[in-house]
Write an enzyme that holds these catalytic residues in place. Structure first.
Site, mmCIF file in Angstrom:
data_model
loop_
_atom_site.group_PDB
_atom_site.id
_atom_site.type_symbol
_atom_site.label_atom_id
_atom_site.label_comp_id
_atom_site.label_asym_id
_atom_site.label_seq_id
_atom_site.Cartn_x
_atom_site.Cartn_y
_atom_site.Cartn_z
ATOM 1 N N GLU A 1 3.036 6.915 -2.386
ATOM 2 C CA GLU A 1 2.831 8.110 -3.201
ATOM 3 C C GLU A 1 3.383 9.361 -2.533
ATOM 4 O O GLU A 1 2.972 10.476 -2.843
ATOM 5 C CB GLU A 1 1.326 8.312 -3.449
ATOM 6 C CG GLU A 1 0.596 7.100 -3.987
ATOM 7 C CD GLU A 1 -0.067 6.250 -2.906
ATOM 8 O OE1 GLU A 1 -0.950 5.452 -3.233
ATOM 9 O OE2 GLU A 1 0.320 6.407 -1.715
ATOM 10 N N ASP B 1 0.837 -1.191 0.000
ATOM 11 C CA ASP B 1 0.000 0.000 0.000
ATOM 12 C C ASP B 1 0.878 1.249 0.000
ATOM 13 O O ASP B 1 2.075 1.191 0.290
ATOM 14 C CB ASP B 1 -0.885 -0.031 1.244
ATOM 15 C CG ASP B 1 -2.100 0.853 1.151
ATOM 16 O OD1 ASP B 1 -2.239 1.582 0.156
ATOM 17 O OD2 ASP B 1 -2.920 0.818 2.093
ATOM 18 N N ASP C 1 -9.097 3.472 -2.316
ATOM 19 C CA ASP C 1 -10.130 3.694 -1.309
ATOM 20 C C ASP C 1 -11.349 4.387 -1.903
ATOM 21 O O ASP C 1 -11.247 5.505 -2.418
ATOM 22 C CB ASP C 1 -9.570 4.562 -0.178
ATOM 23 C CG ASP C 1 -8.327 3.951 0.460
ATOM 24 O OD1 ASP C 1 -8.192 2.722 0.390
ATOM 25 O OD2 ASP C 1 -7.512 4.701 1.010
#
Length: 885
Positions: free
Chosen positions: A513, A510, A577
């Site tokens: 970024e 995950d 998400d």
């Protein structure tokens, strides 16, 4: 006290109030310079400027402050049109200051060619500015040519020959000058018109920082560009090729952008670099053409940009793009069964309870994802575990830990053994940070941070200090630098025991970024402006390499949210998400189709949504139906505390598991219908696995927008809610709230309803009524769908009679569902089958190797019994005995 200033800010997330605006400054224009003061007693900040007029100071304006003792200041400075650079720093009242920041002052120059040279294999255009030379070169060659210092390079390929020696040669491209535009012809057809004028932002030395040019692409619909949540056809939009972490409602932003676009007319353009760039498709153009402005950051020396143009069918264009950027990797078979996941499963007891619920309700699953397994400081230590602290970077073994019996994970080894016995593979959550955590926290986190900084294992600022995430998720944390081989050894030395001793099968990689500072540096010399987009692939590549070394090549997976060009080399990806809303479900479908048309075939989403109020029954079951016919089928949910600051909430257990959703909604329909879809998924696993292999071999999307197979049908151009799941199943999910059905467009050919066998003629639109336990699915005429059926030969039952085990290394009953009067199907698996099945007017033949009995059904001869179960019915003479020809 510290002063925070990141010239590039949080581009393009939001105004951070500590950036330089604009980041690239033109001589003579004004610039706003902002900073954040964290802590301390200073009551004001000043800015010190060095320019051609000397040294001077400017007062600042306090913009705002917050309850975390952070104050934001803003300064305005008017640059001199004759200056070439200026430098600045921020000072507090007691004269403590930040580092100096150098800012070049640029000139916006539009260049037109002063010389054109034509060769047998290309065209060269030469430009001049203040005695500096630039060249734009077109070569109809597939060889990679490097240009140094002030050179552009656009490659136009004649065609490639792949690793199998299969020629994909196409007619030569040619370039002609027509009315000041460069027309690119392919096979005698004009496929692109390029304006030779180039706009650059240059410093006084002639180094370029930013480029822009215009072209028209043949066609009126534009596809690709990675994961696009707002539309599959991007005509009229301005997609940004920049990785963005956006919590829900992504709209035009993307976790996984790819600067590759192709049109319905069969022409593609690929910008081959990782710098932030954008494509603007909003301009007006003549009928049959799509306007395009290509802009982006670039290295200020050498090869400023490189692009590639291709022409052909969508299948050809995607294959060429994948050959250029890296072939897709096939996930293991177990990855295609149903997944179970939640952020709330934070103890061994609860994880085992979820498995017990799964078994009790007869719901198959092949994967369990645990997010809340670790201390969430190191992301390699099980929460609650006691261990000997290590400050020398040594690798860890399971024996280094003690697991208290009253702790959250008293025996991870036993848990992993139980999962293996139940046929479940374990995937653990990972974040690529050395986390900043307010005290009190574990001493090992401090030791890791010190070791990483002292050994330069993390990304660095331009001044050599350790880069820290300035704001947003994981603010203050360090970022491991996976371009440094020593980082790889240290990072995975801490995690090796998870694979080698516990049998973990993959990692949910995950985040990633967080590299916002364009001036930061990596071990291999790249700046942040070049590395931001590439970093997510770098993480996935590192984890993939680690698993290939430990589990075995191709046996493990990464499950990544973000990525960039070449992401198909590191499967699998998910949509990030989303809220539990129908609009978000539709966006997930759009993103999956768009990503498939960008060369990334394996993609999933959190069915029922990830965040907010848990979904109503309708949304949950519609998304479960869609997920059944998506590359990855997974439910997941946010932390039970919620992420929107909700104070009042009836259900704090927000798991999207079917048993919890049934309790939340007080709806006894949910479990049997979810079980139905999960078993359909397991029934289809032989088909899904076969099609996954085909996708890897051919660069076909697993969820293929209809433009891929039916390019000549103008009606599919803007059809964004249907797709081919593999080569033989047309799927039309219901993604509108309160819809009792939908219209479905069937392209050319004959089609058969997957549930009833009813036959339809193609190039027609039909009305489909669809309850919550169905999704519109149609089989292509002449298809043979391999199936794994249970002992009752049932495919699709709401009760447990329809259950099939979750084993992936064997079939309970191997069967084929046939459509059409005749056809032929080649099937190969890894348990001894390698044969060709042929049928013609009721007669079936098989040639090749067959390891187990096969039952053959024909779609036209299925029936529904009074209990509503869909039974296949063998046609006399079609049951095949094992034999080998």
């Amino acid at each position: 006290m510290s002063i925070v200033h990141v010239p590039s800010g949080l581009f393009p997330h939001m105004d951070s109030n500590f950036e330089r605006t604009p980041y690239l400054v033109a001589a003579g224009e004004g610039v706003v310079l902002s900073c954040r003061l964290d802590g301390g007693n200073a009551q004001c900040v000043k800015m010190e400027i060095k320019d051609s007029r000397g040294m001077h100071r400017l007062p600042g304006e306090l913009v705002r402050s917050d309850d975390r003792d952070r104050r934001y200041y803003r300064f305005y400075y008017k640059t001199d049109v004759n200056d070439s650079t200026f430098a600045y720093r921020f000072l507090t009242g007691d004269e403590e200051g930040s580092s100096w920041y150098d800012c070049p002052l640029l000139r916006k120059i539009t260049l037109k060619p002063v010389e054109t040279s034509i060769y047998d294999d290309g065209v060269t255009l030469q430009y001049e500015w203040c005695n500096h030379l630039y060249r734009l070169e077109f070569f109809s060659s597939t060889s990679l040519v490097l240009y140094f210092y002030h050179y552009f390079n656009v490659k136009v390929a004649r065609g490639l020959e792949d690793d199998r020696g299969c020629s994909h040669a196409s007619p030569l491209f040619s370039i002609v000058n027509e009315n000041g535009l460069l027309s690119v012809l392919h096979g005698g057809r004009t496929v692109m018109r390029i304006d030779p004028a180039m706009t650059l932002l240059l410093d006084t030395e002639g180094h370029a920082y930013y480029f822009s040019f215009s072209l028209d692409m043949a066609g009126e619909a534009l596809y690709g560009l990675g994961e696009k949540f707002d539309a599959v056809n991007q005509r009229g939009k301005k997609p940004l090729n920049y990785v963005v972490e956006k919590f829900t409602h992504q709209e035009e932003k993307a976790y996984l952008p790819i600067p590759f676009v192709f049109s319905n007319a069969g022409v593609s353009f690929y910008l081959n670099n990782t710098y932030p760039s954008s494509f603007d498709f909003s301009g007006k153009a003549k009928e049959g053409w799509s306007p395009m402005v290509v802009s982006g950051f670039c290295p200020n020396e050498g090869n400023l940009f490189e692009a590639k143009i291709e022409a052909g069918s969508p299948a050809y264009l995607l294959k060429q793009h994948v050959l250029e950027t890296g072939e897709a990797v096939l996930p293991p078979r177990w990855a295609f069964g149903p997944w179970m996941s939640s952020n709330g499963w934070n103890t061994q007891r609860e994880a085992l309870e979820q498995i017990a619920e799964m078994e009790a309700y007869g719901i198959p699953a092949t994967v369990m994802v645990l997010e809340a397994w670790s201390d969430e400081e190191t992301f390699y230590i099980w929460n609650g575990a006691e261990h000997v602290q290590c400050d020398d970077g040594s690798a860890l073994r399971y024996s280094d830990f003690t697991f208290p019996q009253d702790g959250p994970w008293p025996n991870p080894k036993e848990l992993c053994k139980r999962l293996e016995e139940k046929g479940l593979k374990l995937i653990l959550w990972q974040i690529p940070v050395i986390k900043h955590e307010p005290k009190p926290h574990g001493r090992q986190l401090d030791l890791d941070e010190e070791y990483a900084i002292n050994n330069r294992l993390c990304l660095l600022n331009d001044d050599g200090s350790a880069y820290r995430i300035p704001e947003l998720w994981f603010a203050g944390s360090l970022i491991p630098d996976f371009t440094n081989p020593e980082t790889y050894d240290w990072w995975f030395g801490k995690r090796r025991y998870l694979i080698e001793e516990l049998g973990v099968a993959g990692f949910k990689t995950d985040g990633g970024e967080f590299l916002f500072d364009f001036e930061s540096r990596s071990y291999d010399g790249r700046r942040g402006v070049e590395l931001h987009n590439a970093y997510q692939n770098l993480v996935a590549h590192s984890y993939r390499t680690f698993m290939d070394e430990t589990v075995g090549k191709g046996s493990g997976i990464t499950f990544s949210r973000a990525g960039f060009t070449g992401a198909q080399k590191f499967p699998i990806h998910w949509a990030g998400d989303q809220m539990s809303e129908f609009s978000e479900l539709k966006a997930q479908l759009t993103a999956g189709l768009s990503l498939g048309l960008s060369g990334v075939p394996f993609y999933g989403f959190d069915l029922g949504g990830f965040a907010g109020i848990p979904p109503e029954t309708e949304l949950y079951l519609r998304s479960a139906a869609f997920a059944t016919f998506a590359p990855i089928m997974q439910f997941h949910s946010e932390p039970r505390s919620g992420q929107f600051g909700m104070i009042e909430r009836e259900h704090w257990n927000n798991d999207r598991s079917p048993w919890n959703m049934s309790r939340i909604n007080s709806d006894d329909r949910i479990i049997p219908i979810y079980r139905f879809f999960a078993n359909i998924r397991m029934n289809l696993l032989p088909y899904i696995w076969q099609e996954a292999k085909h996708c890897v071999e051919t660069a076909r999307p697993m969820m293929a927008h209809l433009i891929y197979d039916f390019q000549e049908d103008d009606r599919v151009k803007d059809l964004e809610d249907e797709y081919m799941f593999g080569r033989d199943l047309l799927v039309a999910p219901i993604v509108e709230e309160s819809a009792k059905g939908r219209s479905v467009y069937l392209p050319a050919g004959n089609w058969h309803d997957f549930w009833t066998g009813e036959k339809y003629q193609g190039r027609t639109e039909i009305a489909c009524t669809c309850d919550l336990d169905r999704i519109p699915v149609y089989l292509r005429d002449g298809a043979a769908i391999p199936l794994n059926l249970n002992d009752y030969l049932v495919m699709g039952s709401l009760d447990k009679k329809g259950c099939v085990e979750n084993a992936i290394d064997r079939y309970v009953n191997f069967a084929f569902l046939l459509t059409g009067e005749c056809g032929e199907h080649a099937y190969v698996d890894d348990i001894g089958n390698d044969f060709v099945l042929a049928w013609n007017n009721g007669r079936v033949s098989l040639s090749g190797k067959q390891s187990i009995p096969i039952t053959v059904f024909h779609s036209d001869l299925r029936h529904v019994n009074k209990e509503g179960h869909f039974f296949g019915r063998t046609v006399p003479g079609l049951e095949l005995e094992p034999r080998e020809d």
